[in-house]
Scaffold this motif. Structure first.
Motif, mmCIF file in Angstrom:
data_model
loop_
_atom_site.group_PDB
_atom_site.id
_atom_site.type_symbol
_atom_site.label_atom_id
_atom_site.label_comp_id
_atom_site.label_asym_id
_atom_site.label_seq_id
_atom_site.Cartn_x
_atom_site.Cartn_y
_atom_site.Cartn_z
ATOM 1 N N SER A 1 0.816 -1.217 0.000
ATOM 2 C CA SER A 1 0.000 0.000 0.000
ATOM 3 C C SER A 1 0.850 1.267 0.000
ATOM 4 C CB SER A 1 -0.922 0.025 1.219
ATOM 5 O OG SER A 1 -1.881 -0.996 1.166
ATOM 6 N N PHE A 2 0.352 2.282 -0.693
ATOM 7 C CA PHE A 2 0.867 3.644 -0.621
ATOM 8 C C PHE A 2 -0.109 4.474 0.209
ATOM 9 C CE2 PHE A 2 2.923 2.250 -4.546
ATOM 10 C CZ PHE A 2 4.203 2.806 -4.440
ATOM 11 N N ILE A 3 0.403 5.217 1.195
ATOM 12 C CA ILE A 3 -0.440 6.083 2.011
ATOM 13 C C ILE A 3 0.180 7.474 2.054
ATOM 14 C CG2 ILE A 3 -1.460 6.479 4.283
ATOM 15 C CD1 ILE A 3 -1.332 3.496 4.786
ATOM 16 N N PRO A 4 -0.380 8.438 1.308
ATOM 17 C CA PRO A 4 0.113 9.820 1.390
ATOM 18 C C PRO A 4 -0.463 10.518 2.622
ATOM 19 C CG PRO A 4 -1.635 9.663 -0.241
ATOM 20 C CD PRO A 4 -1.420 8.271 0.284
ATOM 21 N N THR B 1 4.316 13.354 3.118
ATOM 22 C CA THR B 1 4.983 12.120 3.521
ATOM 23 C C THR B 1 4.257 10.970 2.839
ATOM 24 O OG1 THR B 1 5.618 13.039 5.672
ATOM 25 C CG2 THR B 1 5.661 10.645 5.443
ATOM 26 N N LEU B 2 4.996 10.175 2.082
ATOM 27 C CA LEU B 2 4.414 9.044 1.366
ATOM 28 C C LEU B 2 4.943 7.755 1.976
ATOM 29 C CD1 LEU B 2 2.716 7.977 -1.001
ATOM 30 C CD2 LEU B 2 4.787 8.096 -2.415
ATOM 31 N N HIS B 3 4.035 6.997 2.601
ATOM 32 C CA HIS B 3 4.404 5.716 3.203
ATOM 33 C C HIS B 3 4.187 4.601 2.187
ATOM 34 C CE1 HIS B 3 4.620 7.214 7.436
ATOM 35 N NE2 HIS B 3 3.802 8.140 6.940
ATOM 36 N N TYR B 4 5.183 3.728 2.077
ATOM 37 C CA TYR B 4 5.022 2.539 1.243
ATOM 38 C C TYR B 4 5.355 1.307 2.078
ATOM 39 C CZ TYR B 4 5.499 -1.054 -2.281
ATOM 40 O OH TYR B 4 5.347 -2.216 -2.985
ATOM 41 N N TYR B 5 4.422 0.342 2.090
ATOM 42 C CA TYR B 5 4.578 -0.861 2.898
ATOM 43 C C TYR B 5 5.086 -1.987 2.002
ATOM 44 C CZ TYR B 5 2.404 1.482 6.816
ATOM 45 O OH TYR B 5 2.148 2.345 7.852
#
Length: 357
Positions: free
Chosen positions: A208-211, A228-232
């Motif tokens: 998943s990408f979570i901006p 901030t862009l989180h990538y799991y």
């Protein structure tokens, strides 16, 4: 809206689940009601957070649980009646301090949530989605009425009973991560997650990408200059995609007028290499940043990358978080949390970030 009829979903109504009883019995069916209404086309269904009628004595635990759930429902609207105030500030320091990080999270998720609103406007996809959307052949997921998907990335399981220290979560197949601790969890079963008054189970699907943005005090303060862009990341997911929708927040029919920006993210994971590609669609709009300060947070990084490149340009990995905080075009490996943080500018010319392990 208080009432409607067949076909009302065509008119963008924002209904709620009625004057719900201020009790645990009132809280418990809220997820099921929202999921049913979402399938009928009412993507903005929501409940009176904290309840409305009855409940002559204020129940802090019930109130906290309801507002925690509300972070992941389409409209965040605390409500109450007469002698019980809706706002947390009127209910003492324990309630305020318990809910403060949850309220901040709601604001930090504005880029993600606004993208869900865009997706709903274009496709009718509800913001709250039943678990069987991930596996339509799994009959057990069709009956799951306590857990749900918030967009593509999150799985949320609100706590709807008092005094519990653990809570069951029906996880679809695949790999999931605890949003708060980073713990990696294999799906395909009912898992029991520890909870206290500060937490409810919130999990993120691998790939998943979570901006997100920094915490703000009101939506009018929001801007996407810093993201901030989180990538799991996970070896079980070789390819994944995400997107971020932006416009000026006020223009009607911005998509039809071309006054918007759709940022797309794509990840490709191989054994010793992770590649992130960036692309852009849309036109221009008032206030569109020419460049964004992007902090990329890569989760589930079990070892430090050897090399990082942005469009072929080398990005150094530093050992000190203080140096990372001061710099730009720089990376830092957080060994304790197994995260790689990378700060780079994101422009229309930014195309690819490459990590070699």
């Amino acid at each position: 809206m208080r009432a409607g009829s067949l076909g009302s979903q065509r008119f963008g109504m924002v209904p709620w689940t009625g004057d719900v009883d201020r009790s645990w019995g009132g809280l418990k069916p809220q997820v099921e009601l929202a999921l049913q209404m979402g399938l009928f086309g009412f993507g903005w269904i929501h409940s009176d957070l904290g309840g409305f009628a009855g409940g002559e004595e204020f129940d802090p635990e019930l109130y906290i649980r309801w507002l925690q759930y509300g972070v992941f429902q389409p409209v965040y609207r605390p409500h109450a009646q007469e002698h019980i105030a809706p706002e947390p500030v009127f209910h003492g320091s324990e309630v305020v301090e318990t809910l403060r990080p949850w309220l901040e999270l709601r604001y930090r998720l504005l880029p993600y949530n606004y993208t869900l609103a865009y997706q709903h406007s274009q496709t009718g996809m509800p913001l709250m989605r039943p678990l069987f959307f991930l596996d339509e052949q799994n009959l057990a997921l069709r009956d799951e009425a306590n857990s749900y998907l918030w967009g593509d990335a999150f799985l949320v399981a609100p706590v709807t009973e008092p005094g519990v220290r653990s809570w069951p979560v029906h996880l679809p197949k695949g790999v999931w991560f605890d949003f708060f601790t980073g713990e990696r969890i294999e799906g395909g079963a009912v898992v029991t997650r520890p909870v206290n008054l500060d937490t409810i189970p919130v999990l993120v699907k691998a790939g998943s990408f979570i901006p997100m943005t920094d915490a703000i005090e009101r939506t009018r303060d929001y801007h996407s200059k810093a993201l901030t862009l989180h990538y799991y990341a996970d070896a079980s997911v070789s390819e994944s995609q995400g997107e971020l929708f932006e416009d000026d927040g006020v223009t009607v029919d911005a998509v039809a007028k071309g006054q918007y920006e759709l940022l797309r993210f794509a990840a490709s994971q191989q054994q010793k290499q992770l590649t992130l590609n960036f692309s852009r669609e849309g036109g221009d709009y008032t206030g569109r940043p020419a460049s964004r300060d992007l902090t990329l947070v890569l989760h589930n990084q079990r070892g430090k990358a050897r090399k990082v490149y942005l469009d072929g340009r080398y990005i150094p990995i530093v050992a000190q978080p203080q140096r990372f905080a001061r710099g730009q075009n720089i990376a830092w490996y957080d060994k304790a949390n197994k995260q790689l943080h990378i700060k780079v500018p994101l422009t229309a010319e930014t195309k690819q970030l490459q990590l070699r392990y």
